[in-house]
Design a protein around this motif. Structure first.
Motif, short mmCIF file in Angstrom:
data_model
loop_
_atom_site.label_atom_id
_atom_site.label_comp_id
_atom_site.label_asym_id
_atom_site.label_seq_id
_atom_site.Cartn_x
_atom_site.Cartn_y
_atom_site.Cartn_z
N ARG A 261 -27.24 8.64 39.44
CA ARG A 261 -26.76 8.56 40.84
C ARG A 261 -25.28 9.26 40.84
N ASN A 262 -24.88 9.70 42.15
CA ASN A 262 -23.65 10.20 41.76
C ASN A 262 -22.33 9.14 41.15
N PRO A 263 -21.47 9.59 40.44
CA PRO A 263 -20.48 9.21 39.63
C PRO A 263 -19.60 9.36 40.79
N GLY A 264 -19.28 10.55 41.18
CA GLY A 264 -18.53 10.90 42.32
C GLY A 264 -17.95 12.13 41.75
N ASN A 265 -17.04 12.82 41.27
CA ASN A 265 -16.58 13.77 40.97
C ASN A 265 -15.48 14.41 39.62
N PHE A 266 -15.00 12.96 39.83
CA PHE A 266 -13.91 12.54 39.11
C PHE A 266 -15.01 12.56 37.48
N LEU A 267 -16.01 11.59 37.77
CA LEU A 267 -16.63 11.34 36.10
C LEU A 267 -17.69 13.04 36.42
N ARG A 268 -17.57 13.57 37.17
CA ARG A 268 -18.82 14.41 36.68
C ARG A 268 -18.28 15.55 36.47
N LEU A 269 -16.91 16.35 36.72
CA LEU A 269 -16.25 17.02 35.88
C LEU A 269 -15.88 16.55 34.74
N LEU A 270 -15.23 15.17 34.60
CA LEU A 270 -15.36 14.58 33.28
C LEU A 270 -16.55 15.19 32.17
N GLN A 271 -16.91 14.73 32.46
CA GLN A 271 -18.81 15.04 31.77
C GLN A 271 -18.52 16.34 31.04
N LEU A 272 -18.13 17.77 32.05
CA LEU A 272 -18.38 18.59 32.21
C LEU A 272 -17.06 19.19 30.62
N VAL A 273 -16.79 18.51 30.89
CA VAL A 273 -14.84 18.53 29.85
C VAL A 273 -16.01 18.52 28.41
N ALA A 274 -16.63 17.14 28.82
CA ALA A 274 -16.82 16.36 27.21
C ALA A 274 -17.82 17.54 26.19
N ASN A 275 -18.59 17.99 27.54
CA ASN A 275 -19.55 18.94 26.56
C ASN A 275 -19.03 20.04 26.07
N HIS A 276 -17.68 20.96 25.70
CA HIS A 276 -16.93 21.59 25.22
C HIS A 276 -15.70 20.62 24.84
N ASN A 277 -16.09 19.55 24.68
CA ASN A 277 -14.23 19.17 23.99
C ASN A 277 -15.46 17.45 23.19
N GLU A 278 -15.67 17.48 21.72
CA GLU A 278 -16.24 16.12 20.30
C GLU A 278 -15.15 14.69 21.00
N THR A 279 -14.32 15.18 21.09
CA THR A 279 -13.19 13.86 21.40
C THR A 279 -13.41 13.28 22.11
N VAL A 280 -13.28 14.39 23.62
CA VAL A 280 -13.71 13.96 24.58
C VAL A 280 -15.48 13.21 24.92
N LYS A 281 -16.27 13.75 24.23
CA LYS A 281 -17.66 13.22 24.53
C LYS A 281 -17.41 11.90 23.62
N ASN A 282 -17.26 11.70 22.46
CA ASN A 282 -17.34 10.47 21.54
C ASN A 282 -16.27 9.57 22.18
N HIS A 283 -15.34 9.93 23.05
CA HIS A 283 -15.56 8.48 23.70
C HIS A 283 -16.04 7.73 24.79
N LEU A 284 -15.51 8.93 26.15
CA LEU A 284 -17.17 8.57 26.48
C LEU A 284 -18.63 7.91 26.25
N ALA A 285 -19.26 8.13 25.11
CA ALA A 285 -20.52 7.78 24.31
C ALA A 285 -20.08 6.16 23.63
N SER A 286 -18.52 5.99 23.54
CA SER A 286 -18.32 4.48 22.83
C SER A 286 -17.01 4.84 22.36
N PRO A 287 -16.60 4.76 23.53
CA PRO A 287 -14.69 4.15 23.51
C PRO A 287 -14.06 3.11 22.47
N MET A 288 -13.33 3.56 21.36
CA MET A 288 -12.72 2.27 20.16
C MET A 288 -12.29 1.52 20.67
N MET A 289 -12.23 1.30 21.57
CA MET A 289 -11.31 0.00 22.74
C MET A 289 -12.43 -0.10 24.24
#
Length: 418
Positions: A261-289
């Motif tokens: 469902r619609n998570p909002g503009n912020f989270l959708r844009l952040l997922q778009l950034v994560a597609n091109h940034n491995e660090t952000v992608k890993n953080h969204l998938a499994s944050p260290m804390m």
């Protein structure tokens, strides 16, 4: 018994053959230490064990004189640190007092006699014996101390964990040259020697490659975490900034990044950034804390607050100060049953453009003219502007704002010449 007497006679004849050698050197009798005598600087040849035969007097004391003092002793000599009269405790204290730099220099620059150095001769085991330079190549852990005319195991001397039961090579110099082969092989096969060499290698590695030691590895891991977190926060902040500039809402129906469902503009844009940034992608998938995801609504508001106050507002205040004079604009607004005042300014910038800029919202507990005037002046001082530079006021027609007696404009005129 016959063979022993025959060997004694042979040694005596060999010593008599060398006796003429002493006619060519200046001799000064001295009392030998504990029944032994030292002779250096002779040109006689040594046998395989470094032995030089010489004549002994009837009272079993040899009258010889040292005629060569050798080169100047290097400051990096373990024999200067470990003295013969020192106890195990004193030796431990002396070693512990050495700085890591001193130990490193001792290991790397310990004095090594040159090929022209003449080692002192000591009468022991029925003949004169001395240290041989080739032994340093035979046993690479061995160092020769010119200060005490003996050899040490430098690794054991500096890094032995328990020296209380240790003797030659560790707490005192080894000088029994006739037992060199036996004692050296016995020492290098000992367990404490292997442990000391391992400690020595680890010490050298930590000095020469500090990035490899445990503390630095821990610091490096911490630095990596800091770098990754900064990269994530930067991506989050840029996403928030984009939403703010485009005047689009950040939040949606849900606050889960992978929600269909619609998570909002912020989270959708952040997922778009994560597609091109491995660090952000890993953080969204499994944050260290789990409590530091940096994508919660609270974090979004904090980032907006920082951007608004520390960057946008600060830049506007700087421009207003450059213009010096300005006008103030204010109006009341109600949101969720709470009164707020929208505060703006009007000024001419450095390019002669007339600008009206919003500065802040101010919550209100009262709406009287006196209270509003006091709040406006406090807000102006809080953001860093000078109220005396106000040259105009703009409000709506409400009595509490524009009244000539009790309105905001009247209260401010009483204090400043607007």
């Amino acid at each position: 018994m016959g063979r022993c007497k025959q060997k004694d006679r042979e040694r005596k004849r060999a010593a008599e053959g060398c006796a003429s050698m002493f006619n060519f050197v200046s001799k000064k009798p001295r009392v030998p230490d504990e029944g032994s005598a030292s002779l250096v600087g002779t040109s006689a040849s040594n046998d395989e064990d470094g032995c030089l035969h010489a004549e002994r007097s009837n009272d079993d004391q040899l009258k010889t004189q040292s005629i060569y003092t050798g080169p100047q002793v290097s400051s990096y000599d373990i024999g200067k640190v470990i003295q013969a009269t020192m106890s195990h405790t004193e030796i431990d204290e002396a070693i512990n007092n050495m700085s890591p730099g001193d130990k490193y220099m001792m290991l790397k620059n310990h004095v090594k006699p040159g090929s022209d150095y003449i080692f002192p001769k000591t009468y022991t085991g029925g003949c004169y014996r001395s240290f041989k330079l080739s032994w340093l190549q035979e046993f690479n852990w061995m160092v020769y101390s010119q200060n005490v005319d003996g050899v040490f195991c430098l690794g054991c001397s500096l890094f032995c964990t328990n020296r209380s039961a240790k003797g030659s090579f560790v707490t005192r110099p080894f000088t029994a040259w006739q037992k060199k082969a036996e004692k050296c092989r016995e020492h290098q096969s000992s367990k404490y020697h292997q442990e000391a060499l391992q400690l020595k290698d680890e010490f050298l590695s930590s000095m020469e490659k500090p990035a490899a030691n445990v503390r630095t590895l821990l610091d490096k891991r911490k630095a990596d975490n800091v770098r990754n977190n900064r990269e994530v926060v930067k991506a989050v902040a840029e996403t928030v900034l984009y939403c703010g500039r485009q005047c689009i809402a950040l939040r949606g129906h849900v606050e889960t990044p992978n929600e269909e469902r619609n998570p909002g503009n912020f989270l959708r844009l952040l997922q778009l950034v994560a597609n091109h940034n491995e660090t952000v992608k890993n953080h969204l998938a499994s944050p260290m804390m789990k409590n530091a995801t940096y994508i919660s609504p609270q974090t979004q508001n904090e980032i907006l607050d920082i951007m608004g106050n520390d960057f946008i507002l600060s830049g506007l205040v700087t421009e207003i100060k450059e213009a010096k004079f300005y006008s103030i604009l204010a109006d009341e607004v109600t949101s969720h049953n709470i009164e707020h005042m929208a505060f703006c300014v009007r000024f001419v910038d450095r390019e002669s453009n007339i600008r009206e800029e919003f500065l802040t919202f101010v919550p209100l507990s009262h709406t009287t003219g006196v209270y509003l005037a006091k709040t406006i002046l406090q807000t102006i001082e809080k953001i860093g502007l000078d109220p005396s530079n106000i040259r105009g006021q703009g409000y709506d027609g409400a009595a509490n704002m524009s009244s000539q007696n009790v309105g905001v404009q009247a209260e401010i005129k009483k204090r400043y010449e607007v």
